[in-house]
Scaffold this motif. Sequence first.
Motif, PDB file in Angstrom:
ATOM      1  N   PHE A  34      11.656  53.194  46.635  1.00 40.72           N
ATOM      2  CA  PHE A  34      10.649  52.384  47.308  1.00 40.72           C
ATOM      3  C   PHE A  34       9.368  53.173  47.612  1.00 40.72           C
ATOM      4  O   PHE A  34       8.408  52.612  48.123  1.00 40.72           O
ATOM      5  N   HIS A  35       9.374  54.486  47.333  1.00 41.47           N
ATOM      6  CA  HIS A  35       8.177  55.307  47.558  1.00 41.47           C
ATOM      7  C   HIS A  35       7.096  54.963  46.550  1.00 41.47           C
ATOM      8  O   HIS A  35       7.378  54.820  45.359  1.00 41.47           O
ATOM      9  N   TRP A  57       6.135  52.863  53.491  1.00 43.22           N
ATOM     10  CA  TRP A  57       7.429  52.990  52.822  1.00 43.22           C
ATOM     11  C   TRP A  57       8.541  52.493  53.744  1.00 43.22           C
ATOM     12  O   TRP A  57       9.407  51.720  53.336  1.00 43.22           O
ATOM     13  N   LEU A  58       8.511  52.935  55.003  1.00 41.79           N
ATOM     14  CA  LEU A  58       9.528  52.515  55.968  1.00 41.79           C
ATOM     15  C   LEU A  58       9.447  51.020  56.255  1.00 41.79           C
ATOM     16  O   LEU A  58      10.473  50.354  56.418  1.00 41.79           O
ATOM     17  N   ASP A  59       8.232  50.489  56.306  1.00 46.35           N
ATOM     18  CA  ASP A  59       8.076  49.042  56.520  1.00 46.35           C
ATOM     19  C   ASP A  59       8.667  48.248  55.362  1.00 46.35           C
ATOM     20  O   ASP A  59       9.275  47.198  55.559  1.00 46.35           O
ATOM     21  N   CYS A  60       8.502  48.759  54.154  1.00 40.27           N
ATOM     22  CA  CYS A  60       9.090  48.122  52.971  1.00 40.27           C
ATOM     23  C   CYS A  60      10.619  48.145  53.063  1.00 40.27           C
ATOM     24  O   CYS A  60      11.286  47.139  52.792  1.00 40.27           O
ATOM     25  N   LEU A  61      11.183  49.285  53.471  1.00 40.99           N
ATOM     26  CA  LEU A  61      12.630  49.396  53.642  1.00 40.99           C
ATOM     27  C   LEU A  61      13.122  48.466  54.749  1.00 40.99           C
ATOM     28  O   LEU A  61      14.159  47.813  54.610  1.00 40.99           O
ATOM     29  N   ARG A  62      12.375  48.403  55.841  1.00 38.76           N
ATOM     30  CA  ARG A  62      12.747  47.533  56.961  1.00 38.76           C
ATOM     31  C   ARG A  62      12.800  46.074  56.495  1.00 38.76           C
ATOM     32  O   ARG A  62      13.748  45.349  56.808  1.00 38.76           O
ATOM     33  N   LYS A  63      11.800  45.663  55.734  1.00 38.78           N
ATOM     34  CA  LYS A  63      11.764  44.292  55.222  1.00 38.78           C
ATOM     35  C   LYS A  63      12.974  44.026  54.330  1.00 38.78           C
ATOM     36  O   LYS A  63      13.600  42.971  54.406  1.00 38.78           O
ATOM     37  N   ARG A  84      13.547  60.505  64.304  1.00 36.19           N
ATOM     38  CA  ARG A  84      14.045  59.404  65.117  1.00 36.19           C
ATOM     39  C   ARG A  84      13.153  58.166  64.973  1.00 36.19           C
ATOM     40  O   ARG A  84      13.655  57.043  64.884  1.00 36.19           O
ATOM     41  N   ALA A  85      11.852  58.376  64.942  1.00 36.70           N
ATOM     42  CA  ALA A  85      10.934  57.241  64.810  1.00 36.70           C
ATOM     43  C   ALA A  85      11.183  56.480  63.513  1.00 36.70           C
ATOM     44  O   ALA A  85      11.046  55.256  63.473  1.00 36.70           O
ATOM     45  N   TYR A  86      11.570  57.180  62.463  1.00 28.69           N
ATOM     46  CA  TYR A  86      11.863  56.527  61.189  1.00 28.69           C
ATOM     47  C   TYR A  86      13.135  55.701  61.301  1.00 28.69           C
ATOM     48  O   TYR A  86      13.201  54.565  60.823  1.00 28.69           O
ATOM     49  N   ARG A  87      14.163  56.292  61.915  1.00 23.39           N
ATOM     50  CA  ARG A  87      15.417  55.550  62.095  1.00 23.39           C
ATOM     51  C   ARG A  87      15.190  54.336  62.993  1.00 23.39           C
ATOM     52  O   ARG A  87      15.723  53.257  62.738  1.00 23.39           O
ATOM     53  N   ASP A  88      14.379  54.526  64.039  1.00 26.32           N
ATOM     54  CA  ASP A  88      14.082  53.403  64.932  1.00 26.32           C
ATOM     55  C   ASP A  88      13.387  52.280  64.175  1.00 26.32           C
ATOM     56  O   ASP A  88      13.631  51.101  64.437  1.00 26.32           O
ATOM     57  N   ARG A  89      12.539  52.622  63.209  1.00 26.43           N
ATOM     58  CA  ARG A  89      11.833  51.611  62.416  1.00 26.43           C
ATOM     59  C   ARG A  89      12.831  50.824  61.564  1.00 26.43           C
ATOM     60  O   ARG A  89      12.646  49.641  61.321  1.00 26.43           O
ATOM     61  N   LEU A  90      13.894  51.482  61.106  1.00 23.13           N
ATOM     62  CA  LEU A  90      14.887  50.827  60.243  1.00 23.13           C
ATOM     63  C   LEU A  90      15.993  50.128  61.031  1.00 23.13           C
ATOM     64  O   LEU A  90      16.708  49.295  60.485  1.00 23.13           O
TER      65      LEU A  90
END
Length: 163
Positions: A34-35, A57-63, A84-90
């Motif tokens: 997804f990168h 990238w993280l927003d795409c994964l979250r979606k 942690r912020a990345y994991r929190d986003r997911l």
Amino acid sequence: MIIVIFGVSGAGKTTVSKMLAEQLGWRFLEADDFHPAANIEKMRNGHPLTDEDRWPWLDCLRKQIEQLLSAGENAVLACSALKRAYRDRLRVSDEVKFVFLRGDYALVEKQLRSRHGHFMNTALLQSQEQPQSDENVLTIELGGTPEEIVERIEAKLNLARSG
């Protein structure tokens, strides 16, 4: 349920995630797919991504996670997610479980150096963070075969194999 297998590059995220997904009969996703090309080129050249590089990238994964959960689909996602912020986003719901593959840097660096055709530079290993003790993360120590690691994950998360 979405299981996010994370850890430093070279920890075996993709191998373990594919094997776990196959044994459970679930969908497998590789976060690296997804990168955008610019991120891959930056990492290939030994430059760590900034948060600004990672948020889209993280927003795409979250979606993707939200879509899978709303469709009632289960999946295993191999993803570095080392802040942690990345994991929190997911972490869109309690249906997203995080599994951290932890190993010492010498072991991981050895595994990483034996790989060919991957864009992660070993110099970036030290820039990757580990989860904090107050997070809801299952930590699995590296060592043993990928099959043994998958068995430990299945047991700890009480997962039943398909077929």
